[in-house]
Design an enzyme around this catalytic site. Structure first.
Site: not given
Ligand code: BES
Ligand code: MN
Ligand code: MN
Length: 458
Positions: A88, A153
């Site tokens: 997603d 996610e």
């Molecule tokens: N891939 C990201 C997480 C990430 C971002 C890891 C930058 C390392 C560096 C993931 O898809 C993401 O965006 N996670 C969200 C989680 C939330 C929606 C619960 C986030 O970090 O905002």
């Molecule tokens: Mn991600």
């Molecule tokens: Mn993300």
């Protein structure tokens, strides 16, 4: 590995074309009107996994978006990797800031531009291609592999914990492999060993029962938007410290060793400020920028709504306002405790002249992952093969909520082998994946599955 590597070289273009098709499907999990697109995206991925020879490929429905599961378990005596990722994506809005259509992948200057190119379709795809090369060339994988690619996610994995709980036995493994983070910079690939957690709140505020003429009424009643601004301003002091009582209580302080390791990365604050177009950097007093991003908690307004925001002016006191506020957490802050402390504090800050309603959105726990696991060693060697340079060890500012679930519910450590770049513009307009890193990522992933097998000379 020779045959695997020559297969990958010969199938360079095919890998990219397949990724482009994957990216064309607008799998925006938060928008209900994209529900069938999300399903089609899951089916596209599942079909590809079947085509490359993965077994028991399934699109598993949930109360939200489906989970794609696949496995290949014909390597007795070898360890099992649970590969996790997400298909997603975040919404592409605002569309007018994109130079090319977010769902029509386009190459410019060695980058592939599309929503999801880095986060996370491109990084899921590089594993698919690595596994394909092994299966195609040897009819087998060097290790056992289970794949769990979810469709929620970006909405905090709403139904994943339930699935994991229910399929605990099916998900046994030795380690979780995730490519959904970033490298340190273009020259330096990285292995991540920490993720921040997240608490996402919404404050709704209401004053008078209708909008009022700001001349006829201004000065006589509390203005909800002024009050909302006051509340937000009150939550961070002039040292950049968050003022919520108890907020810092459970934090494990950074050790001198870790601070020294961050310092050794020779981060340039000037280049960073210049890249972001800001005159100066700002954050919690007493900490460097890397410490602030990787190892300190934050509080940020993600969105504000209220009153007249159209062109020109309108003299009005709005009846209602709203703010979306996120807090990034670090070990061992507990999202539940922090969410509650936030609620209590906002109620306390709000005068009785307004009504407040606080909503909780997604949460995720902060986590540190082990650095001495054999799979970390394998990832280190794999990256060294793929990039010609060994990785640095970094923490990440973002969150991947399921990593804590893997740890707590399945007892599984996670390896974060990410190939994005800090300036890939994930979640923003013109998200891109550097094509060189995409290919180096495929090669690294192919090596990872090889290196992690016990007979790595095969
Ligand atoms: N891939 C990201 C997480 C990430 C971002 C890891 C930058 C390392 C560096 C993931 O898809 C993401 O965006 N996670 C969200 C989680 C939330 C929606 C619960 C986030 O970090 O905002
Ligand atoms: Mn991600
Ligand atoms: Mn993300």
């Amino acid at each position: 590995m020779d045959r695997v590597l020559s297969y990958l070289e010969a199938n360079h273009d095919q890998a990219l074309e397949g990724l482009k098709d994957f990216l064309r499907i607008p799998s925006v999990s938060t928008h209900p009107h994209h529900k069938t697109d999300v399903l089609h995206c899951a089916e596209y991925l599942a079909n590809e996994l079947r085509r490359i020879g993965m077994k028991r490929v399934d699109v598993v429905p949930t109360a939200g978006h489906p989970i794609v599961y696949a496995e290949w378990l014909e390597a007795p005596g070898q360890p099992t990797v649970l590969m996790y990722g997400h298909y997603d994506v975040q919404p592409a809005e605002p569309f007018d800031l994109w130079e090319s259509d977010p769902f029509d992948p386009t190459i410019r200057d060695g980058n592939l531009f599309a929503r999801g190119s880095t986060d996370d379709k491109g990084q899921v795809w590089l594993h698919v291609k690595a596994l394909e090369a092994h299966l195609e060339q040897h009819g087998r994988l060097p290790v056992n592999v289970k794949m769990l690619i979810e469709g929620e996610e970006e909405v905090a994995s709403a139904h994943l914990d339930e699935y994991i709980e229910k399929h605990k036995e099916d998900l046994t493994a030795d380690v979780v492999m995730i490519s959904d983070t970033t490298m340190y910079d273009y020259e330096r690939p990285a292995i991540g060993y920490g993720l921040r957690g997240l608490v996402y709140m919404e404050i709704q505020i209401e004053g008078p029962n209708k909008d009022l003429h700001s001349g006829g009424y201004g000065g006589s009643v509390a203005n909800p938007l002024n009050i909302l601004s006051d509340i937000i301003a009150e939550m961070i002091d002039s040292d950049g410290r968050i003022t919520i009582p108890g907020f810092y209580d459970d934090i494990v302080p950074l050790t001198d060793t870790e601070r020294a390791a961050f310092t050794a990365l020779a981060f340039s604050e000037d280049e960073y400020a210049e890249r972001l177009g800001v005159a100066e950097l700002k954050g919690e007093k007493g900490y460097s920028t890397l410490e602030r991003i990787w190892a300190r908690p934050t509080l940020d307004v993600n969105g504000l709504l209220g009153g007249f925001t159209g062109e020109g002016s309108k003299t009005v006191i709005a009846s209602k306002g709203m703010a979306k506020v996120s807090m990034r957490l670090v070990p061992n802050q507990d999202p539940e405790v922090i969410a509650q402390a936030f609620e209590v504090y906002v109620e306390k800050l709000a005068p009785s002249s307004v009504k407040i309603n606080i909503l909780r959105h997604g949460t995720g726990k902060p986590i540190l992952t082990p650095r001495d696991h054999p799979a970390v060693k394998a990832a280190d060697q794999a990256i060294t093969q793929g990039f010609g340079i060994s990785p640095v060890y970094i923490r990440e500012g973002g969150s991947i909520p399921v990593v804590a679930t893997f740890q707590e519910r399945l007892g599984l450590p996670t390896v974060l082998m990410g190939f994005g770049l800090p300036d890939c513009d994930a979640h923003a307009p013109n998200e891109k994946f550097n094509l060189k890193n995409f290919y180096r990522g495929i090669i690294s992933a192919a090596w990872f599955y090889q290196e992690y097998s016990k007979d790595s000379e095969a």
